[in-house]
Design a protein around this motif. Structure first.
Motif, short mmCIF file in Angstrom:
data_model
loop_
_atom_site.label_atom_id
_atom_site.label_comp_id
_atom_site.label_asym_id
_atom_site.label_seq_id
_atom_site.Cartn_x
_atom_site.Cartn_y
_atom_site.Cartn_z
N ARG A 106 25.80 44.37 50.56
CA ARG A 106 24.46 44.79 50.97
C ARG A 106 23.53 45.03 49.78
O ARG A 106 22.31 45.04 49.95
CB ARG A 106 24.55 46.06 51.83
N PHE A 107 24.09 45.20 48.58
CA PHE A 107 23.24 45.39 47.41
C PHE A 107 22.67 44.08 46.88
O PHE A 107 21.79 44.09 46.03
CB PHE A 107 24.04 46.08 46.29
N GLY A 108 23.21 42.97 47.36
CA GLY A 108 22.73 41.67 46.89
C GLY A 108 23.26 41.27 45.54
O GLY A 108 22.83 40.26 44.96
N LEU A 109 24.20 42.04 44.99
CA LEU A 109 24.75 41.76 43.66
C LEU A 109 25.88 40.74 43.73
O LEU A 109 26.59 40.64 44.74
CB LEU A 109 25.28 43.04 43.03
N PRO A 110 26.10 40.00 42.64
CA PRO A 110 27.30 39.15 42.57
C PRO A 110 28.56 40.00 42.72
O PRO A 110 28.63 41.13 42.24
CB PRO A 110 27.21 38.54 41.17
N ILE A 111 29.57 39.44 43.38
CA ILE A 111 30.84 40.11 43.59
C ILE A 111 31.95 39.31 42.93
O ILE A 111 32.03 38.09 43.09
CB ILE A 111 31.12 40.30 45.09
N HIS A 112 32.78 40.01 42.17
CA HIS A 112 33.92 39.40 41.50
C HIS A 112 35.20 40.00 42.07
O HIS A 112 35.44 41.19 41.93
CB HIS A 112 33.84 39.68 39.99
N VAL A 113 36.00 39.18 42.75
CA VAL A 113 37.38 39.57 43.05
C VAL A 113 38.12 39.42 41.73
O VAL A 113 38.37 38.31 41.28
CB VAL A 113 37.98 38.70 44.16
N SER A 114 38.43 40.54 41.08
CA SER A 114 38.71 40.49 39.66
C SER A 114 40.18 40.52 39.25
O SER A 114 40.52 40.08 38.15
CB SER A 114 37.98 41.64 38.94
N GLU A 115 41.08 41.02 40.14
CA GLU A 115 42.47 41.19 39.68
C GLU A 115 43.45 41.04 40.85
O GLU A 115 44.40 41.82 40.98
CB GLU A 115 42.66 42.56 39.02
N LEU A 116 43.27 40.04 41.68
CA LEU A 116 44.07 39.95 42.90
C LEU A 116 45.56 39.78 42.63
O LEU A 116 45.99 38.91 41.88
CB LEU A 116 43.57 38.76 43.74
N ASP A 117 46.33 40.64 43.27
CA ASP A 117 47.76 40.42 43.49
C ASP A 117 48.14 41.20 44.75
O ASP A 117 47.35 42.00 45.26
CB ASP A 117 48.63 40.81 42.29
N ALA A 118 49.31 40.95 45.28
CA ALA A 118 49.72 41.60 46.53
C ALA A 118 51.24 41.71 46.56
O ALA A 118 51.94 40.76 46.89
CB ALA A 118 49.21 40.81 47.74
N SER A 119 51.74 42.87 46.20
CA SER A 119 53.18 43.08 46.13
C SER A 119 53.82 43.06 47.51
O SER A 119 53.23 43.55 48.49
CB SER A 119 53.48 44.42 45.45
N LEU A 120 55.02 42.50 47.58
CA LEU A 120 55.80 42.52 48.81
C LEU A 120 56.68 43.76 48.92
O LEU A 120 57.29 44.00 49.95
CB LEU A 120 56.69 41.26 48.89
N ARG A 121 56.74 44.53 47.85
CA ARG A 121 57.61 45.70 47.83
C ARG A 121 56.97 46.88 48.55
O ARG A 121 55.75 46.97 48.66
CB ARG A 121 57.93 46.11 46.39
N SER A 122 57.79 47.79 48.98
CA SER A 122 57.31 49.04 49.57
C SER A 122 57.84 50.18 48.72
O SER A 122 59.06 50.36 48.59
CB SER A 122 57.80 49.18 51.01
N GLU A 123 56.93 50.93 48.10
CA GLU A 123 57.33 51.98 47.18
C GLU A 123 57.59 53.29 47.93
O GLU A 123 56.82 53.70 48.80
CB GLU A 123 56.23 52.22 46.14
#
Length: 353
Positions: free
Chosen positions: A253-270
């Motif tokens: 909504r701010f109209g700013l560029p968006i960077h998905v910057s560090e994607l990862d997705a662990s399968l573990r459950s801590e």
């Protein structure tokens, strides 16, 4: 209101998981990710990766932007103390590699709450100002014209979303004040770079995401040269469907560029007994990752700045380092050998939805 795209996201995600669970030696089909990404597709890099021919080949095939993982942080650059020259050797090598391979560079990071306390210990007033200002000006100035963008301030919000972190920077300049000062100094040092505020768990923890966006709003009202929003997207695969989409829409909504910057997705459950099957965990992972890719691709073109993963191969991940690693987690799009994981197919599917 049901989001048709979110509903359909489960279909390719489950298909990918079925292939993985029923025949783990069967190849996953995914196109080069940079070829289907609606914006520059990035990954993090350490200088040592340049010496790994397999990593280089995988990066050249899939990546158009690089983020130094830690060698552009204060703990490395200023490791020799205030009276020694800053260390740019490793990051210079990364920047040279990127330029030679037609890749952009995203600078990471100038000011972070967890670093620099040793540099300013015992300082205040003009001495503190000198260290803060000189660091931002020197580092941003060194890479002026060589980086596309900067994470100017990293992780300013507390984990629970209660407010701003207390740190050596905020105690000197105020909670918002140190952020403002960092952006102003970075803009003066590198006027052409796009300047980002970056944080994590913004999708995972709605309270934190909302507090982060309130900070963005305050900064913009104060005249801060904040030019982009960075969401790290270290995804919790158990968050409800639709939660990621909601945050991306709110941020937009701010109209700013968006960077998905560090994607990862662990399968573990801590910290708890995990009774989910491999198929169930993969369905959650690929579903959430695909949702993120769809939400990003749905942004207006001018707001799709870049989509970056935090490592290429599972074995490159910070989640696979140290004594706790059991060798089974698969948080990234590629296996140790460079073959595509179901996550790679989920990203590509989301971009092409």
């Amino acid at each position: 209101m049901i989001d048709r795209r979110a509903l359909l996201a489960a279909v390719p995600a489950l298909a990918a998981c079925d292939r993985f669970a029923s025949a783990q030696d069967a190849p996953i089909s995914a196109p080069p990710l940079k070829s289907v990404s609606p914006a520059p597709f990035g990954t993090c890099i350490q200088a040592g990766h340049i010496d790994d021919p397999a990593w280089v080949a995988l990066a050249r095939a899939n990546v158009s932007q690089l983020t130094p993982e830690w060698e552009m942080k204060m703990e490395y650059i200023a490791a020799d103390g205030l009276n020694a020259p800053y260390r740019f050797d490793r990051t210079d090598r990364i920047v040279d590699f990127a330029q030679a391979n037609g890749m952009a560079v995203h600078g990471h990071t100038l000011i972070w709450y967890s670093q620099g306390g040793d540099l300013v210990a015992g300082l205040s007033g003009a001495e503190f100002d000198r260290v803060f200002d000189d660091y931002v000006a020197t580092v941003a100035g060194h890479y002026r014209g060589k980086v596309r963008s900067w994470d100017v301030v990293n992780e300013p919000i507390t984990d629970d979303g209660e407010g701003m972190r207390d740190c050596h920077w905020s105690r000197e300049y105020g909670a918002d004040g140190y952020v403002l000062r960092a952006f102003e100094k970075a803009k003066a040092a590198d006027p052409e770079a796009v300047l980002f505020l970056n944080d994590y768990n913004l999708e995972n923890t709605p309270r934190k995401g909302a507090e982060f966006l309130r900070l963005v709003e305050r900064l913009l009202k104060a005249g801060c040269p904040l030019e982009g929003i960075g969401t790290q997207a270290h995804l919790d695969i158990e968050i409800p469907p639709g939660q990621i989409t909601s945050f991306i829409r709110e941020a937009a909504r701010f109209g700013l560029p968006i960077h998905v910057s560090e994607l990862d997705a662990s399968l573990r459950s801590e910290g708890r007994i995990d009774l989910r099957s491999d198929r169930e965990r993969l369905a959650q992972q690929t579903g959430r990752v695909r949702e993120l890719a769809v939400a990003f691709a749905d942004l207006p073109e001018r707001q799709r700045f870049a989509f970056s993963i935090w490592g290429l191969r599972d074995t490159d991940s910070w989640l696979r380092q140290g004594d706790k690693d059991d060798g089974k987690d698969s948080p990234l799009p590629f296996t140790a050998s460079g073959a595509a994981n179901p996550m790679a197919a989920a990203i590509a599917s989301g971009f092409q939805a």
